[in-house]
Design a protein around this motif. Sequence first.
Motif, mmCIF file in Angstrom:
data_model
loop_
_atom_site.group_PDB
_atom_site.id
_atom_site.type_symbol
_atom_site.label_atom_id
_atom_site.label_comp_id
_atom_site.label_asym_id
_atom_site.label_seq_id
_atom_site.Cartn_x
_atom_site.Cartn_y
_atom_site.Cartn_z
ATOM 1 N N LYS A 205 -11.375 -5.171 10.893
ATOM 2 C CA LYS A 205 -12.469 -5.573 11.771
ATOM 3 C C LYS A 205 -13.315 -4.364 12.192
ATOM 4 C CE LYS A 205 -10.673 -9.695 11.394
ATOM 5 N NZ LYS A 205 -9.350 -9.441 10.834
ATOM 6 N N TYR A 206 -13.504 -4.162 13.486
ATOM 7 C CA TYR A 206 -14.429 -3.130 13.947
ATOM 8 C C TYR A 206 -14.075 -1.724 13.469
ATOM 9 C CZ TYR A 206 -16.694 -6.345 17.237
ATOM 10 O OH TYR A 206 -17.402 -7.385 17.798
ATOM 11 N N LEU A 207 -12.783 -1.426 13.344
ATOM 12 C CA LEU A 207 -12.409 -0.070 12.953
ATOM 13 C C LEU A 207 -12.996 0.285 11.598
ATOM 14 C CD1 LEU A 207 -8.692 -0.012 14.144
ATOM 15 C CD2 LEU A 207 -10.612 1.203 15.172
ATOM 16 N N ASP A 208 -12.889 -0.632 10.641
ATOM 17 C CA ASP A 208 -13.546 -0.447 9.346
ATOM 18 C C ASP A 208 -15.047 -0.654 9.528
ATOM 19 O OD1 ASP A 208 -14.824 -2.045 6.975
ATOM 20 O OD2 ASP A 208 -13.223 -0.881 6.032
ATOM 21 N N GLY A 209 -15.401 -1.817 10.083
ATOM 22 C CA GLY A 209 -16.775 -2.060 10.503
ATOM 23 C C GLY A 209 -17.746 -2.539 9.456
ATOM 24 N N TYR A 279 -9.230 5.529 3.357
ATOM 25 C CA TYR A 279 -10.411 6.405 3.376
ATOM 26 C C TYR A 279 -11.629 5.654 3.907
ATOM 27 C CZ TYR A 279 -14.154 9.454 1.726
ATOM 28 O OH TYR A 279 -15.266 10.257 1.655
ATOM 29 N N TYR A 280 -11.839 4.420 3.436
ATOM 30 C CA TYR A 280 -12.941 3.611 3.966
ATOM 31 C C TYR A 280 -12.786 3.412 5.482
ATOM 32 C CZ TYR A 280 -13.887 2.265 -0.925
ATOM 33 O OH TYR A 280 -14.172 2.269 -2.263
ATOM 34 N N LEU A 281 -11.559 3.168 5.891
ATOM 35 C CA LEU A 281 -11.285 2.986 7.318
ATOM 36 C C LEU A 281 -11.668 4.232 8.108
ATOM 37 C CD1 LEU A 281 -9.998 1.646 9.802
ATOM 38 C CD2 LEU A 281 -7.758 2.315 8.909
#
Length: 424
Positions: A205-209, A279-281
């Motif tokens: 959710k928001y952490l990845d965004g 990495y995306y996170l």
Amino acid sequence: MNGIDSKCVHGGYTPKNGEPRQIPIYQSTTFKYDSSDAMGALFDLEASGYFYTRLQNPTNDLVAAQLTELEGGIAGMLTSSGQAANFFAVFNICEAGDHFISSSSIYGGTFNLFGVTMKKMGIECTFVDPEASYEDIAKEIRPNTKLIFGETISNPVCAVLDFEKFAKVAHDNGIPFIVDNTFATPVNCRPIEHGADIVTHSTTKYLDGHASGVGGAIIDSGNFDWMEYADKFPGLCTPDESYHGITYAEKFGKGAYITKATVQLMRDLGSIQAPQNAYYLHLGIESLHVRMARHCENALKLAKFLESDERVAWVNYPGLESNSSYERAKKYMPKGTCGVMCFGIKGDRATTVKFMDSLKLISIVTHVADAKSCVLHPASHTHRQLSDEQLVEAGVKPDLIRFSVGIEDADDLIADIKQALDQI
């Protein structure tokens, strides 16, 4: 480094002279050692290091350290999804014959995990009304109760958890308090500061965004003393024969909980997050503080608009002064809550469907909490597996639309809703 904004950008990784400025992606399943004894020490938990990515990976650990710093914990781990994080968080403490308590106002998938799937494993969950009194919740405590669980801001009902009440029930009975902090994120709320012992996230959710990678996380505060209640937690406080009789709480102290979850549960169940997703996170977390401010700003504008439109039956957003969670939200999340709200359109289910199908900019997706605005009808989608009785217990109305407000221009979002309302 004390500011949460700086921790979003720099937390968890400090490159040394000549090292990469950005965290490296260790896209490898295995790690080489020069001797059999060196690798053997890893399997005996006598040395730290990596041997197989199913258990641990350096990229994942760097991002877990970043999240741990943001939440104010002492140790953390990444998982393949938020569902895996919540399952590991509970299963790391509970075994067949045990019982735990959860707020009934939680994500439908978690409700099903706790109430159906884990029940098949011999672990029973009692769901309680989050607004129940301390006394009524405490009545549900049994000799085999091992933890209490809740969500900072519930999905999809958007109710704000009474941290102090739930934490007091848990700690008065010698059990940990676990909080899913997905919606608020550590930018807006740090549950450990309000009595939580363990924090979980759907990092999707928001952490990845940006809806780019599925993942989850578990953060341990290190505050719960497992050995003080050793009889309740044999998994942590008695020898593990699969590791030559190691007792986690004795050997690893405050790191016992995450160590056990990593070397035992991740070893056996393998719900690791891919290093590329980690990495995306990490990239998402770098802008988290900027995005959350915009999500909250936009959401408040949209909530006020919906509240003023006579075709809207009701709006539930903790940032509205008219909301029942407003005072609690200001107490625990003074900077804002999140970009998620729920509302209902006057009419029947067909009216709701017509409205959603008429949206153009705002998408219908099985997702929430990213840069793009989206809607979902839980009774037809995420909570579809629940009976009508369970929907009521979870606080999900048949007309409830979950609205995740993104970071677009707020006026464009309002215009899209206006034209969709005009179609019904």
